[in-house]
Write a protein that holds these residues in place. Structure first.
Motif, PDB file in Angstrom:
ATOM      1  N   THR A 158       0.831  -1.212   0.000  1.00 53.38           N
ATOM      2  CA  THR A 158       0.000   0.000   0.000  1.00 53.38           C
ATOM      3  C   THR A 158       0.863   1.259   0.000  1.00 53.38           C
ATOM      4  O   THR A 158       0.542   2.244  -0.676  1.00 53.38           O
ATOM      5  CB  THR A 158      -0.959   0.021   1.206  1.00 53.38           C
ATOM      6  OG1 THR A 158      -0.211  -0.141   2.417  1.00 53.38           O
ATOM      7  CG2 THR A 158      -1.993  -1.074   1.112  1.00 53.38           C
ATOM      8  N   HIS A 292     -10.078   2.685  -1.886  1.00 58.25           N
ATOM      9  CA  HIS A 292      -9.277   3.857  -1.546  1.00 58.25           C
ATOM     10  C   HIS A 292     -10.148   5.068  -1.235  1.00 58.25           C
ATOM     11  O   HIS A 292      -9.947   6.165  -1.769  1.00 58.25           O
ATOM     12  CB  HIS A 292      -8.269   4.171  -2.651  1.00 58.25           C
ATOM     13  CG  HIS A 292      -7.221   3.110  -2.818  1.00 58.25           C
ATOM     14  ND1 HIS A 292      -6.301   2.818  -1.833  1.00 58.25           N
ATOM     15  CD2 HIS A 292      -6.977   2.257  -3.842  1.00 58.25           C
ATOM     16  CE1 HIS A 292      -5.523   1.834  -2.249  1.00 58.25           C
ATOM     17  NE2 HIS A 292      -5.911   1.473  -3.463  1.00 58.25           N
ATOM     18  N   TRP A 410      -5.125   5.812   1.654  1.00 56.80           N
ATOM     19  CA  TRP A 410      -4.153   5.058   0.858  1.00 56.80           C
ATOM     20  C   TRP A 410      -4.268   3.544   1.058  1.00 56.80           C
ATOM     21  O   TRP A 410      -3.726   2.778   0.272  1.00 56.80           O
ATOM     22  CB  TRP A 410      -2.744   5.568   1.143  1.00 56.80           C
ATOM     23  CG  TRP A 410      -1.978   4.885   2.227  1.00 56.80           C
ATOM     24  CD1 TRP A 410      -0.968   3.982   2.062  1.00 56.80           C
ATOM     25  CD2 TRP A 410      -2.117   5.049   3.647  1.00 56.80           C
ATOM     26  NE1 TRP A 410      -0.479   3.577   3.285  1.00 56.80           N
ATOM     27  CE2 TRP A 410      -1.167   4.220   4.264  1.00 56.80           C
ATOM     28  CE3 TRP A 410      -2.973   5.826   4.462  1.00 56.80           C
ATOM     29  CZ2 TRP A 410      -1.042   4.140   5.651  1.00 56.80           C
ATOM     30  CZ3 TRP A 410      -2.846   5.745   5.832  1.00 56.80           C
ATOM     31  CH2 TRP A 410      -1.902   4.915   6.414  1.00 56.80           C
ATOM     32  N   GLN A 411      -5.004   3.123   2.090  1.00 57.69           N
ATOM     33  CA  GLN A 411      -5.258   1.702   2.257  1.00 57.69           C
ATOM     34  C   GLN A 411      -6.356   1.241   1.294  1.00 57.69           C
ATOM     35  O   GLN A 411      -7.152   2.046   0.804  1.00 57.69           O
ATOM     36  CB  GLN A 411      -5.673   1.415   3.700  1.00 57.69           C
ATOM     37  CG  GLN A 411      -4.544   1.537   4.690  1.00 57.69           C
ATOM     38  CD  GLN A 411      -3.401   0.578   4.401  1.00 57.69           C
ATOM     39  OE1 GLN A 411      -3.629  -0.574   4.052  1.00 57.69           O
ATOM     40  NE2 GLN A 411      -2.173   1.041   4.545  1.00 57.69           N
ATOM     41  N   PHE A 412      -6.421  -0.066   1.056  1.00 55.36           N
ATOM     42  CA  PHE A 412      -7.456  -0.635   0.189  1.00 55.36           C
ATOM     43  C   PHE A 412      -8.765  -0.713   0.986  1.00 55.36           C
ATOM     44  O   PHE A 412      -9.161  -1.764   1.476  1.00 55.36           O
ATOM     45  CB  PHE A 412      -7.042  -2.028  -0.298  1.00 55.36           C
ATOM     46  CG  PHE A 412      -5.969  -2.016  -1.349  1.00 55.36           C
ATOM     47  CD1 PHE A 412      -6.289  -2.169  -2.688  1.00 55.36           C
ATOM     48  CD2 PHE A 412      -4.635  -1.840  -1.001  1.00 55.36           C
ATOM     49  CE1 PHE A 412      -5.306  -2.160  -3.674  1.00 55.36           C
ATOM     50  CE2 PHE A 412      -3.635  -1.826  -1.975  1.00 55.36           C
ATOM     51  CZ  PHE A 412      -3.976  -1.982  -3.309  1.00 55.36           C
TER      52      PHE A 412
END
Length: 423
Positions: A158, A292, A410-412
């Motif tokens: 990530t 995101h 920014w994480q899924f």
């Protein structure tokens, strides 16, 4: 720290644990195979870390919490590595500033890989020579260290995606296109009656301390969506002016999106209907889960859709009893996939819940530095559930509690809708 009840260890148990450690360590290094030397120092923002730092920090963790207390005649690999690669453990000592991790051109990438190799070798020797009492003391820390490294496997990807996504060249971590797949699944509402439910970890398998103790909670009747919200559905929110309509937004979320200029999920290019992925720019597939987005965006979309986010208790209620199967890191896709008909409760995207990250009743962090692993972050964060397309398959459980600040993108991260009561 992890939750691992004491048990007798056979020689086969020891061999299996040592083999699992080696497998996880190799997997981390395999994730770095597509990188060139220049990539190892990339740090795009303070919340992200360079790949080289992830490699070194996960090694520091094993050196600090397994070799230092258990290896006879222990000597550190390098006198300054504890300062350079400690993350947030105040009890261990001072740390290099987090925003400056990308400035550490030394030690070199080669030296960090040598550090990894040497610490792994020393642990292997320790495991071979340890008596039963020492092994039983090592076991919970080893399990925690393995799961900690799996967390950093996900973070490595990530963080790297965020850095690549800022590069005008839009470099690809992997080559090739992302296949479609999936089936056309209409959204259904699954109903659950009001009752007292048990949530939290139970059993002899590993779990983080924030998943315990198991506790009872009364849950009102609710409905939860049979699948995740798709990119196509989220695009309709964007096209309807969702980012310019304050009636859908929390006050903090409205301020955040205006200050940061959000107009769509991170990595979306509305002009040409593409999005940036670990395989470079790809066409926006309206069937795949939206990804995101921050908690604020997930909450605003839910309000626009006439629904809400599920609480983590509701999510765990719906997820319990389901097979932990889906699109994880192991598939190699590294991107959310359209629903294949299974509901996507696990994998693809971390699902924002409406629940703040707080301790369960009776929670107590363990003594010492490892008590800092989870407990001290139980403030100003929101809970996510289910894992993502870059989470290792064996790392997820229905009780797993991930957490991030509400503006993290920014994480899924995506969402699933919920509603009150029966229809």
């Amino acid at each position: 720290m992890g939750v691992m009840p004491a048990r007798s260890l056979t020689s086969a148990d020891r061999e299996a644990l040592a083999a699992r450690l080696l497998e996880v360590r190799r997997s981390t290094e395999q994730l770095c195979e597509p990188l060139v030397t220049d990539d190892y120092l990339l740090q795009s923002m303070p919340d992200c870390s360079p790949p080289k730092w992830h490699l070194a920090h996960t090694t520091w963790f094993f050196e600090t919490f397994i070799l230092a207390p258990f290896e006879p005649n222990y000597r550190p690999h390098h006198s300054l590595f504890s300062f350079l690669f400690n993350s947030y453990y105040e009890a261990v000592g001072e740390r290099w500033p987090r925003p400056a991790r990308g400035l550490l051109s030394r030690p070199t990438v080669e030296e960090v890989f040598c550090y990894r190799k040497r610490v792994t070798e020393r642990m292997t020797t320790l495991f071979q020579e340890a008596n039963v009492a020492t092994w039983e003391a090592i076991l919970p820390v080893l399990d925690l260290g393995i799961n900690h490294e799996q967390q950093h496997q996900e973070l490595l990807l990530t963080d790297l995606k965020h850095a690549f996504g800022l590069n005008p060249l839009l470099p690809a971590y992997q080559s090739g296109t992302i296949s479609g797949g999936g089936v056309d699944t209409s959204l259904r509402w699954e109903e659950y009656p009001a009752e007292i439910r048990w949530i939290g970890h139970m059993g002899s398998e590993f779990a983080f301390d924030n998943e315990s103790p198991r506790n009872r909670v009364f849950v009102e009747s609710f409905r939860i969506a049979s699948r995740l919200v798709t990119a196509g559905e989220y695009l309709a929110f964007v096209d309807d002016g969702g980012y310019d309509r304050p009636e859908f937004w929390l006050s903090d979320g409205w301020a955040a999106q205006k200050q940061k200029g959000w107009a769509a999920p991170l990595y979306w290019n509305l002009a040409d209907q593409t999005l940036f992925t670990l395989r470079g720019p790809q066409p926006l597939d309206p069937r795949e889960p939206v990804c995101h987005i921050s908690y604020y965006e997930a909450d605003a979309f839910a309000r626009w859709a006439g629904a809400r986010l599920p609480t983590e208790v509701e999510w765990e209620t719906a997820a319990s009893g389901r097979e932990v199967a889906g699109n994880f890191l192991d598939s190699g896709r590294l991107h959310p996939a359209p629903d294949a008909g299974g509901g996507q409760f696990f994998g693809d995207v971390w699902e924002w819940t409406a629940s703040p990250y707080t301790p369960y009743p009776g929670y107590r962090p363990v003594a010492g530095a490892l008590g800092e692993y989870n407990g001290k972050f139980m403030c100003n964060q929101m809970v996510l559930r289910g894992g993502s397309c870059v989470t290792p398959r064996g790392h997820v459980r229905p009780t797993y509690r991930n957490f991030f600040p509400p503006d993290a993108r920014w994480q899924f991260s995506g969402l699933r809708l919920a509603k009150d009561g029966p229809a």
